[in-house]
Design a protein around this motif. Structure first.
Motif, PDB file in Angstrom:
ATOM      1  N   GLY A  96      55.489 -14.777 -60.255  1.00 39.91           N
ATOM      2  CA  GLY A  96      55.739 -15.188 -58.959  1.00 39.91           C
ATOM      3  C   GLY A  96      56.580 -15.511 -58.403  1.00 39.91           C
ATOM      4  N   CYS A  97      58.079 -15.885 -59.361  1.00 47.45           N
ATOM      5  CA  CYS A  97      58.691 -15.681 -58.944  1.00 47.45           C
ATOM      6  C   CYS A  97      59.662 -14.971 -58.832  1.00 47.45           C
ATOM      7  CB  CYS A  97      59.794 -16.675 -60.337  1.00 47.45           C
ATOM      8  SG  CYS A  97      61.684 -16.501 -59.705  1.00 47.45           S
ATOM      9  N   TYR A  98      59.841 -13.472 -59.401  1.00 44.74           N
ATOM     10  CA  TYR A  98      59.623 -12.360 -59.412  1.00 44.74           C
ATOM     11  C   TYR A  98      59.216 -11.720 -57.598  1.00 44.74           C
ATOM     12  CZ  TYR A  98      61.419  -7.408 -59.313  1.00 44.74           C
ATOM     13  OH  TYR A  98      61.838  -6.380 -58.463  1.00 44.74           O
ATOM     14  N   ALA A  99      57.712 -12.178 -57.267  1.00 41.98           N
ATOM     15  CA  ALA A  99      57.454 -12.128 -55.957  1.00 41.98           C
ATOM     16  C   ALA A  99      58.315 -12.485 -54.717  1.00 41.98           C
ATOM     17  CB  ALA A  99      55.985 -11.647 -56.555  1.00 41.98           C
ATOM     18  N   LEU A 100      58.190 -14.089 -54.963  1.00 35.81           N
ATOM     19  CA  LEU A 100      59.199 -14.586 -54.436  1.00 35.81           C
ATOM     20  C   LEU A 100      60.874 -14.124 -54.576  1.00 35.81           C
ATOM     21  CD1 LEU A 100      57.828 -17.812 -54.940  1.00 35.81           C
ATOM     22  CD2 LEU A 100      56.862 -16.232 -52.990  1.00 35.81           C
ATOM     23  N   THR A 101      60.740 -14.360 -54.812  1.00 37.88           N
ATOM     24  CA  THR A 101      62.751 -13.626 -54.925  1.00 37.88           C
ATOM     25  C   THR A 101      63.648 -12.329 -55.042  1.00 37.88           C
ATOM     26  OG1 THR A 101      63.569 -14.262 -57.151  1.00 37.88           O
ATOM     27  CG2 THR A 101      63.302 -16.365 -55.751  1.00 37.88           C
TER      28      THR A 101
END
Length: 144
Positions: A96-101
């Motif tokens: 999730g964090c990788y998809a956002l940032t």
């Protein structure tokens, strides 16, 4: 407890305090049961003390060998809480964090932080989580 759905573990009674019995068990790694352990690696064995509520009518004595019982469903619940859910938290936070940032290192840090927070929440909810995961006890059956 249903006899057919129990996980059994042998132990020795070390103390009896009122309605609680302290039972010592030997926890060993998978290698400790291997016949080649003496030529391979040293066995990994440690002692654990489990406290059991004494609600049965039977009389127990210090030094007596007994069997600890835990329902299989409680064991499954423990595995899910200790291993499966933290893995899911890690994966969701990581991806999730990788998809956002798009930042890998930040994503790893957020994933690890999510697992740490999960375990802190699990620890703070200790008494409610322990319900239904109590050990039972019975006298060891002598087999000839």
């Amino acid at each position: 407890m249903n006899e057919e759905t129990n996980i059994c573990r042998e132990g020795i009674i070390r103390a009896i305090n009122g309605d609680e019995i302290s039972v010592e068990i030997i926890v060993s790694s998978a290698c400790s049961g291997c016949h080649a352990k003496s030529i391979c690696i040293p066995s990994d064995r440690r002692k654990e003390v489990i406290t059991v509520k004494n609600t049965r009518y039977e009389e127990y004595q210090v030094g007596e060998t007994v069997e600890l019982l835990l329902e299989t469903s409680a064991g499954n619940k423990a595995v899910i809480l200790a291993y499966v859910l933290p893995l899911l938290v890690l994966l969701v936070m990581l991806f999730g964090c990788y998809a956002l940032t798009g930042k890998e290192l930040l994503s790893v840090g957020v994933g690890v932080l999510g697992v740490v927070i999960y375990y802190l929440i699990l620890k703070s909810a200790g008494k409610s989580v322990e319900k239904g995961m109590e050990f039972g006890i019975r006298k060891k059956e002598i087999q000839i």
